[in-house]
Design an enzyme around this catalytic site. Structure first.
Site, PDB file in Angstrom:
ATOM      1  N   GLY A 153     -13.262   6.784  -2.459  1.00 16.07           N
ATOM      2  CA  GLY A 153     -13.737   7.468  -1.252  1.00 16.07           C
ATOM      3  C   GLY A 153     -15.248   7.422  -1.244  1.00 16.07           C
ATOM      4  N   ASN A 192     -21.213  -1.290  -0.461  1.00 14.89           N
ATOM      5  CA  ASN A 192     -21.163  -0.573   0.829  1.00 14.89           C
ATOM      6  C   ASN A 192     -20.727  -1.437   2.007  1.00 14.89           C
ATOM      7  OD1 ASN A 192     -22.006   1.993  -0.064  1.00 14.89           O
ATOM      8  ND2 ASN A 192     -24.127   1.287  -0.124  1.00 14.89           N
ATOM      9  N   TYR A 244     -15.692   6.440 -11.485  1.00 15.29           N
ATOM     10  CA  TYR A 244     -15.225   5.352 -10.617  1.00 15.29           C
ATOM     11  C   TYR A 244     -15.862   4.026 -11.053  1.00 15.29           C
ATOM     12  CZ  TYR A 244     -15.244   2.546  -6.268  1.00 15.29           C
ATOM     13  OH  TYR A 244     -15.143   1.546  -5.336  1.00 15.29           O
ATOM     14  N   ASP A 255       4.022   2.482  -4.462  1.00 13.18           N
ATOM     15  CA  ASP A 255       2.975   3.025  -5.324  1.00 13.18           C
ATOM     16  C   ASP A 255       2.730   2.065  -6.486  1.00 13.18           C
ATOM     17  OD1 ASP A 255       1.393   4.452  -7.099  1.00 13.18           O
ATOM     18  OD2 ASP A 255       2.370   6.352  -6.657  1.00 13.18           O
ATOM     19  N   ASP A 295       0.854  -1.197   0.000  1.00 10.29           N
ATOM     20  CA  ASP A 295       0.000   0.000   0.000  1.00 10.29           C
ATOM     21  C   ASP A 295       0.886   1.243   0.000  1.00 10.29           C
ATOM     22  OD1 ASP A 295      -2.068   2.062   0.801  1.00 10.29           O
ATOM     23  OD2 ASP A 295      -3.292   0.279   1.091  1.00 10.29           O
ATOM     24  N   LYS A 324     -17.396   6.870   4.144  1.00  9.30           N
ATOM     25  CA  LYS A 324     -18.683   6.627   3.487  1.00  9.30           C
ATOM     26  C   LYS A 324     -19.811   6.753   4.503  1.00  9.30           C
ATOM     27  CE  LYS A 324     -16.122   3.701   0.703  1.00  9.30           C
ATOM     28  NZ  LYS A 324     -15.601   2.932   1.821  1.00  9.30           N
ATOM     29  N   ALA A 363     -20.520  -2.044  -6.678  1.00 11.62           N
ATOM     30  CA  ALA A 363     -21.917  -1.848  -7.080  1.00 11.62           C
ATOM     31  C   ALA A 363     -22.060  -0.618  -7.976  1.00 11.62           C
ATOM     32  CB  ALA A 363     -22.786  -1.678  -5.841  1.00 11.62           C
ATOM     33  N   CYS A 364     -21.036   0.244  -7.975  1.00 11.59           N
ATOM     34  CA  CYS A 364     -21.095   1.458  -8.816  1.00 11.59           C
ATOM     35  C   CYS A 364     -21.033   1.136 -10.308  1.00 11.59           C
ATOM     36  CB  CYS A 364     -19.968   2.412  -8.446  1.00 11.59           C
ATOM     37  SG  CYS A 364     -20.234   3.175  -6.842  1.00 11.59           S
ATOM     38  N   ARG A 416     -30.175   2.487   0.568  1.00  8.75           N
ATOM     39  CA  ARG A 416     -28.943   1.720   0.404  1.00  8.75           C
ATOM     40  C   ARG A 416     -29.025   0.469   1.284  1.00  8.75           C
ATOM     41  NH1 ARG A 416     -28.589   5.053  -2.915  1.00  8.75           N
ATOM     42  NH2 ARG A 416     -26.796   6.286  -3.574  1.00  8.75           N
TER      43      ARG A 416
HETATM   44  P1  NAD Z   1      -9.609   2.018   0.996  1.00  3.11           P
HETATM   45  O1  NAD Z   1      -9.511   3.340   0.318  1.00  3.11           O
HETATM   46  O2  NAD Z   1      -9.650   1.996   2.484  1.00  3.11           O
HETATM   47  O3  NAD Z   1      -8.430   1.070   0.514  1.00  3.11           O
HETATM   48  C1  NAD Z   1      -7.822   1.186  -0.720  1.00  3.11           C
HETATM   49  C2  NAD Z   1      -6.324   1.229  -0.470  1.00  3.11           C
HETATM   50  O4  NAD Z   1      -5.650   1.322  -1.736  1.00  3.11           O
HETATM   51  C3  NAD Z   1      -5.887   2.465   0.354  1.00  3.11           C
HETATM   52  O5  NAD Z   1      -5.227   2.057   1.534  1.00  3.11           O
HETATM   53  C4  NAD Z   1      -4.958   3.198  -0.583  1.00  3.11           C
HETATM   54  O6  NAD Z   1      -3.845   3.817   0.068  1.00  3.11           O
HETATM   55  C5  NAD Z   1      -4.502   2.085  -1.518  1.00  3.11           C
HETATM   56  N1  NAD Z   1      -3.995   2.647  -2.762  1.00  3.11           N
HETATM   57  C6  NAD Z   1      -4.593   3.574  -3.550  1.00  3.11           C
HETATM   58  N2  NAD Z   1      -3.790   3.901  -4.558  1.00  3.11           N
HETATM   59  C7  NAD Z   1      -2.655   3.161  -4.408  1.00  3.11           C
HETATM   60  C8  NAD Z   1      -1.447   3.084  -5.123  1.00  3.11           C
HETATM   61  N3  NAD Z   1      -1.221   3.831  -6.203  1.00  3.11           N
HETATM   62  N4  NAD Z   1      -0.489   2.216  -4.694  1.00  3.11           N
HETATM   63  C9  NAD Z   1      -0.685   1.471  -3.570  1.00  3.11           C
HETATM   64  N5  NAD Z   1      -1.811   1.510  -2.845  1.00  3.11           N
HETATM   65  C10 NAD Z   1      -2.785   2.359  -3.252  1.00  3.11           C
HETATM   66  O7  NAD Z   1     -10.889   1.285   0.388  1.00  3.11           O
HETATM   67  P2  NAD Z   1     -11.671  -0.025   0.866  1.00  3.11           P
HETATM   68  O8  NAD Z   1     -12.989   0.413   1.383  1.00  3.11           O
HETATM   69  O9  NAD Z   1     -10.798  -0.877   1.721  1.00  3.11           O
HETATM   70  O10 NAD Z   1     -11.938  -0.723  -0.533  1.00  3.11           O
HETATM   71  C11 NAD Z   1     -11.093  -1.737  -1.062  1.00  3.11           C
HETATM   72  C12 NAD Z   1     -11.505  -2.047  -2.477  1.00  3.11           C
HETATM   73  O11 NAD Z   1     -12.874  -2.423  -2.535  1.00  3.11           O
HETATM   74  C13 NAD Z   1     -11.346  -0.866  -3.435  1.00  3.11           C
HETATM   75  O12 NAD Z   1     -10.882  -1.341  -4.669  1.00  3.11           O
HETATM   76  C14 NAD Z   1     -12.742  -0.339  -3.576  1.00  3.11           C
HETATM   77  O13 NAD Z   1     -12.938   0.318  -4.810  1.00  3.11           O
HETATM   78  C15 NAD Z   1     -13.566  -1.616  -3.468  1.00  3.11           C
HETATM   79  N6  NAD Z   1     -14.918  -1.336  -2.989  1.00  3.11           N
HETATM   80  C16 NAD Z   1     -15.117  -0.975  -1.695  1.00  3.11           C
HETATM   81  C17 NAD Z   1     -16.401  -0.713  -1.245  1.00  3.11           C
HETATM   82  C18 NAD Z   1     -16.674  -0.333   0.167  1.00  3.11           C
HETATM   83  O14 NAD Z   1     -17.845  -0.182   0.519  1.00  3.11           O
HETATM   84  N7  NAD Z   1     -15.679  -0.186   1.038  1.00  3.11           N
HETATM   85  C19 NAD Z   1     -17.492  -0.803  -2.135  1.00  3.11           C
HETATM   86  C20 NAD Z   1     -17.242  -1.153  -3.461  1.00  3.11           C
HETATM   87  C21 NAD Z   1     -15.959  -1.436  -3.867  1.00  3.11           C
END
Ligand code: NAD
Length: 323
Positions: free
Chosen positions: A76, A178, A149, A50, A32, A192, A119-120, A220
């Site tokens: 986000g 969610n 997104y 990264d 991460d 969220k 879900a988006c 939701r």
């Molecule tokens: P989160 O933002 O807490 O975790 C995502 C992580 O990815 C973050 O820690 C961020 O630092 C890391 N990241 C982003 N860009 C990066 C990069 N360039 N290099 C390395 N790391 C990087 O989100 P989450 O809620 O834990 O979601 C995890 C996954 O599930 C995501 O892909 C998100 O799109 C998907 N998702 C989540 C939800 C939800 O409700 N939480 C819903 C639909 C989809």
């Protein structure tokens, strides 16, 4: 010992997934941009890097891995995704990550790759009626997500499936709806609805006002993190590739959700509905496919999950007051 890599292991779901895999006896590497913010990682190896850079992905994904969980994304809550201000960044950053990751997983012949879609991806036209949203997996086409997104997620779903077809990569694609719980973003602009409303209620005085974006009639459903992890692990262990919804069917209007959280907090609050980004009018998971294919359904209802989440967010709010 099975070896897994969790990409996005510093994030909400990723940090919980690392704990889960460790409890199942895996060797785990996390990757991460940042460490998990709310507890120490349990990963055996953690790379701060990264994933937009190929060299980082090449280093993180080695031959002989059993599983890669791709959760890293630029994301986000509604304030981040639906204002349009971050569109270029979201598409570019998450697109680059997925392009590198899928290629490297195929090249290094990783056993299985899990990709977290959302879900988006579902078209806005099926989510205009708050009482009757349509989110079965096959309804995604003709495609019309309501955010960039969502478009990036849909592109990346297709990317993973194309590597599956052409290069024999064993993929699992899930659409999260969610996910919420303790140790998620709660006050940094990426939180969220569940964490944001828990924070607003925790910060409110007795009888105080809580501001909610939109008219609050938008619906939701929310899935507790432990249920999400059960679903992910059962899905990865199955022979079904997806795409499949991972969510809850317990749908609630946002204003009612505020009342539920206020009830859990044992406070009375007054809702003020204000203008703000809200996304679609109604959205809920459709779990028929996941039940049929892998026999999973959620175990933790919304009140129970919110009780645990509110306790955590309230603790953070109290800590912040004394800091
Ligand atoms: P989160 O933002 O807490 O975790 C995502 C992580 O990815 C973050 O820690 C961020 O630092 C890391 N990241 C982003 N860009 C990066 C990069 N360039 N290099 C390395 N790391 C990087 O989100 P989450 O809620 O834990 O979601 C995890 C996954 O599930 C995501 O892909 C998100 O799109 C998907 N998702 C989540 C939800 C939800 O409700 N939480 C819903 C639909 C989809």
């Amino acid at each position: 010992m099975k070896r897994a890599v969790v990409l996005g292991a510093g994030g909400f779901i990723g940090s919980h997934l690392v704990k889960r895999l460790k409890s199942e006896g895996y060797w785990v590497r996390g990757v991460d941009l940042k460490w998990p913010e709310y507890s120490d990682t349990q990963a055996d190896d953690f790379i701060i890097g990264d994933l937009r850079h190929l060299a980082v992905v090449e280093n993180a994904i080695e031959t002989g891995l059993d599983e890669v969980y791709q959760l890293a994304a630029d994301m986000g809550g509604a304030g981040y995704i639906f204002t349009g201000d971050n569109d270029a960044q979201v598409m570019h950053n998450s697109g680059l990550i997925n392009l590198h990751v899928v290629h490297e997983c195929a090249k290094k012949k990783v056993g299985k790759v899990f990709y977290s879609s959302s879900a988006c991806v579902y078209p806005e036209r099926n989510q205009m009626d708050p009482d009757n949203p349509r989110c079965e997996e096959s309804s995604v086409y003709p495609a019309a997500p309501d955010s960039e997104y969502g478009w990036e997620k849909l592109f990346s779903e297709r990317l993973y499936f194309s590597f599956s077809r052409n290069q024999g990569l064993d993929v699992r694609v899930a659409r999260f709806h969610n996910i919420y719980g303790p140790e998620g973003a709660w006050n940094n602009g990426k939180e969220k609805a569940p964490a944001a409303i828990c924070r607003k209620v925790a910060e409110a005085s007795e009888g105080g006002k809580v501001e909610i974006w939109g008219d609050g009639k938008q619906t939701r459903s929310f899935l507790f993190i432990d249920d999400c992890l059960d679903a992910v692990r059962t899905f990865v262990n199955s022979d079904f590739a997806g795409p499949v919804n991972i969510g809850s069917e317990e749908m609630i209007a946002i204003n009612d959700f505020v009342h539920l959280i206020a009830d859990v907090s044992q406070k009375k609050v007054e809702i003020t509905n204000i203008e703000g980004p809200t996304g679609v009018r109604g959205r809920s998971s459709d779990n028929r496919l996941i039940e049929e294919k892998i026999g999973w359904s959620p175990k933790i209802n919304l009140r129970e999950g919110i009780s645990r989440t509110y306790a955590w967010v309230n603790g953070k709010v109290e800590e912040a007051k004394t800091a």
